[in-house]
Design a protein around this motif. Structure first.
Motif, mmCIF file in Angstrom:
data_model
loop_
_atom_site.group_PDB
_atom_site.id
_atom_site.type_symbol
_atom_site.label_atom_id
_atom_site.label_comp_id
_atom_site.label_asym_id
_atom_site.label_seq_id
_atom_site.Cartn_x
_atom_site.Cartn_y
_atom_site.Cartn_z
ATOM 1 N N ARG A 128 7.437 11.049 16.599
ATOM 2 C CA ARG A 128 6.739 10.294 15.542
ATOM 3 C C ARG A 128 5.708 9.349 16.157
ATOM 4 O O ARG A 128 4.616 9.176 15.611
ATOM 5 C CB ARG A 128 7.738 9.502 14.705
ATOM 6 N N LEU A 129 6.056 8.741 17.301
ATOM 7 C CA LEU A 129 5.108 7.842 17.957
ATOM 8 C C LEU A 129 3.841 8.586 18.338
ATOM 9 O O LEU A 129 2.720 8.072 18.151
ATOM 10 C CB LEU A 129 5.751 7.210 19.187
ATOM 11 N N ARG A 130 3.968 9.797 18.861
ATOM 12 C CA ARG A 130 2.776 10.572 19.226
ATOM 13 C C ARG A 130 1.913 10.844 18.002
ATOM 14 O O ARG A 130 0.675 10.767 18.063
ATOM 15 C CB ARG A 130 3.195 11.889 19.886
ATOM 16 N N VAL A 131 2.569 11.126 16.866
ATOM 17 C CA VAL A 131 1.811 11.375 15.631
ATOM 18 C C VAL A 131 1.067 10.117 15.193
ATOM 19 O O VAL A 131 -0.130 10.158 14.854
ATOM 20 C CB VAL A 131 2.762 11.864 14.518
ATOM 21 N N GLU A 132 1.764 8.976 15.203
ATOM 22 C CA GLU A 132 1.138 7.734 14.742
ATOM 23 C C GLU A 132 0.030 7.284 15.691
ATOM 24 O O GLU A 132 -0.997 6.759 15.258
ATOM 25 C CB GLU A 132 2.196 6.627 14.595
ATOM 26 N N ILE A 133 0.221 7.464 16.987
ATOM 27 C CA ILE A 133 -0.837 7.137 17.943
ATOM 28 C C ILE A 133 -2.062 8.012 17.682
ATOM 29 O O ILE A 133 -3.218 7.548 17.745
ATOM 30 C CB ILE A 133 -0.340 7.314 19.395
ATOM 31 N N GLY A 134 -1.835 9.284 17.379
ATOM 32 C CA GLY A 134 -2.961 10.164 17.038
ATOM 33 C C GLY A 134 -3.693 9.686 15.798
ATOM 34 O O GLY A 134 -4.932 9.718 15.749
ATOM 35 N N ARG A 135 -2.939 9.243 14.794
ATOM 36 C CA ARG A 135 -3.567 8.722 13.578
ATOM 37 C C ARG A 135 -4.355 7.445 13.868
ATOM 38 O O ARG A 135 -5.451 7.239 13.335
ATOM 39 C CB ARG A 135 -2.502 8.457 12.521
ATOM 40 N N LEU A 136 -3.782 6.565 14.706
ATOM 41 C CA LEU A 136 -4.483 5.330 15.044
ATOM 42 C C LEU A 136 -5.752 5.629 15.838
ATOM 43 O O LEU A 136 -6.803 5.018 15.601
ATOM 44 C CB LEU A 136 -3.559 4.416 15.849
ATOM 45 N N ARG A 137 -5.675 6.585 16.763
ATOM 46 C CA ARG A 137 -6.850 6.966 17.553
ATOM 47 C C ARG A 137 -7.960 7.481 16.633
ATOM 48 O O ARG A 137 -9.137 7.115 16.796
ATOM 49 C CB ARG A 137 -6.457 8.033 18.575
ATOM 50 N N ALA A 138 -7.587 8.270 15.637
ATOM 51 C CA ALA A 138 -8.587 8.790 14.703
ATOM 52 C C ALA A 138 -9.143 7.682 13.814
ATOM 53 O O ALA A 138 -10.339 7.660 13.498
ATOM 54 C CB ALA A 138 -7.963 9.892 13.841
ATOM 55 N N ALA A 139 -8.285 6.726 13.406
ATOM 56 C CA ALA A 139 -8.738 5.650 12.519
ATOM 57 C C ALA A 139 -9.709 4.711 13.226
ATOM 58 O O ALA A 139 -10.707 4.273 12.644
ATOM 59 C CB ALA A 139 -7.533 4.860 12.001
ATOM 60 N N LEU A 140 -9.435 4.408 14.497
ATOM 61 C CA LEU A 140 -10.295 3.467 15.209
ATOM 62 C C LEU A 140 -11.656 4.068 15.540
ATOM 63 O O LEU A 140 -12.634 3.329 15.722
ATOM 64 C CB LEU A 140 -9.608 2.996 16.489
ATOM 65 N N GLY A 141 -11.715 5.372 15.623
ATOM 66 C CA GLY A 141 -12.993 6.058 15.775
ATOM 67 C C GLY A 141 -13.860 5.500 16.881
ATOM 68 O O GLY A 141 -13.452 5.458 18.055
#
Length: 407
Positions: free
Chosen positions: A287-300
């Protein structure tokens, strides 16, 4: 208008309610009832004040439209001061239009300021600023109204972190208040001015913390540094901003990475804080890997997140420094305390309206704060209000329901 009524009105305008009552306390005609109501409001007896003003409006009757409109404006001011934010706005607007049409520009302007102050309390800064700019200032205003105008302008500037404009407006307000000679108005200006010189936030960077004033917060946000803003739950650099208020897990991860920068954060620490668990297993790491991926995409374009041997690290794009801007006092109900810190008594419905929450949610928050001894109720049933002293030594501007620049 007889001499006693004139003298009582002048006493009220000078902030002397007892002097006004000495002249009209035993009279029951419509003008005396209205003046008695305003005097009781200045003395803090809002229940009696509202009753007297409504009695005055009935006594004036339908033919005395200007006098009736003035009573409505006075009642609206009482509602604002007692934080009855659900008071009918259309009634006040109709009274303002009546006063304007009959040439009572001073009281019409006063009604206008009441509308703007309500918008300011509920966080509608764009509309408040638009309404304030639309006020016709070609007609000279009494000193008390000039002070009110500058206080509203300062309030908007403070919440938008325009500290230079806020200081200028407060300087003009102080001068107008001195000309008016009303002690309560001078005290209000002084109290508002202190907000600019007290700590408003904490800066967390490179493992150290320090308190910031509002002008320092303004400079920080304009510096080009990557800021993880825990006051508004955003990540920003200058005018670019990523809002994470509705994604609490992502913001928790961003804050931990920002506090640790330039170092990385272990995976177990990220899991424990973001997911609120003391134990981690393979599912948590996935789950952490998924959320880190989402954060990486959000910060752009603002930042990247790189993996390390033990965890993850924040890598800013186009910025040399990373900092976290945190509240001066961390509390689960910080925004409720910020509203109550103005020293006025609030109802749960008014707090719900100001903070955009349900009344039931607000009641649960107030009950929790009362159990912790941070707030206290006054009254019972529908008349119950909540109060707390201000947080000593701290400004609460950044906790209030208003966006920072770019929000």
């Amino acid at each position: 208008m007889d001499s006693l009524i004139t003298a009582a009105a002048r006493a009220l305008a000078a902030g002397d309610p007892l002097g006004a009552l000495n002249r009209v306390a035993l009279r029951d005609d419509a003008p005396a009832l209205a003046l008695r109501g305003i005097a009781m409001a200045q003395l803090g007896d809002f229940v009696r004040a509202k009753a007297l003003l409504r009695a005055a409006a009935r006594a004036f009757g339908p033919k005395e439209v200007v006098a009736g409109a003035r009573c409505i404006v006075a009642e609206a001011e009482i509602a604002l001061v007692s934080r009855e934010l659900g008071w009918p706005v259309r009634t006040l607007e109709a009274a303002r239009a009546t006063l304007q049409a009959h040439g009572d520009h001073a009281n019409a302007a006063h009604a206008h300021y009441l509308q703007v102050r309500r918008l300011l309390l509920t966080g509608h800064l764009d509309e408040a600023e638009h309404r304030l700019a639309g006020l016709d200032l070609t007609t000279p205003l009494p000193p008390a109204l000039r002070a009110a105008h500058e206080l509203v302008a300062a309030g908007i500037a403070i919440r938008r972190l325009r500290t230079t404009a806020a200081r200028a407006a407060l300087g003009r307000a102080a001068e107008a208040a001195r000309q008016a000679g009303i002690p309560a108005l001078m005290a209000e200006v002084e109290t508002t001015s202190r907000v600019l010189d007290t700590p408003a936030a904490r800066l967390i960077a490179r493992g150290s913390e320090r308190l910031l004033r509002l002008d320092e917060v303004e400079a920080l946000l304009a510096s080009g540094m990557l800021v993880v803003d825990a006051c508004r739950l955003v990540v920003r650099k200058a005018d670019s901003m990523v809002a994470l208020a509705r994604r609490p897990v992502l913001f928790a991860l961003a804050r931990m990475l920002g506090e640790a920068w330039p170092d990385d954060v272990p995976r177990d620490a990220l899991i424990a804080r973001a997911f609120r668990t003391k134990f981690s297993d393979a599912s948590h790491r996935a789950r952490l890997r998924v959320e880190i991926g989402r954060l990486r995409a959000a910060l752009g374009p603002l930042a990247d997140i790189t993996a390390s041997g033990r965890g993850f690290a924040l890598t800013p794009r186009g910025a040399n420094e990373v900092a976290v801007l945190a509240l001066p006092v961390e509390d689960a109900y910080a925004m409720v305390l910020a509203c109550l810190a103005d020293g006025e008594s609030w109802s749960s419905s008014a707090l719900a309206l100001a903070l955009g929450a349900s009344q039931r949610t607000m009641q649960r928050a107030l009950d929790a704060l009362a159990a912790a001894g941070k707030v206290q109720p006054v009254g019972h049933g529908r008349a119950r209000r909540w109060m707390t002293p201000p947080i000593p030594g701290f400004a609460t501007t950044l906790l209030l329901p208003a966006p920072l620049p770019g929000g």
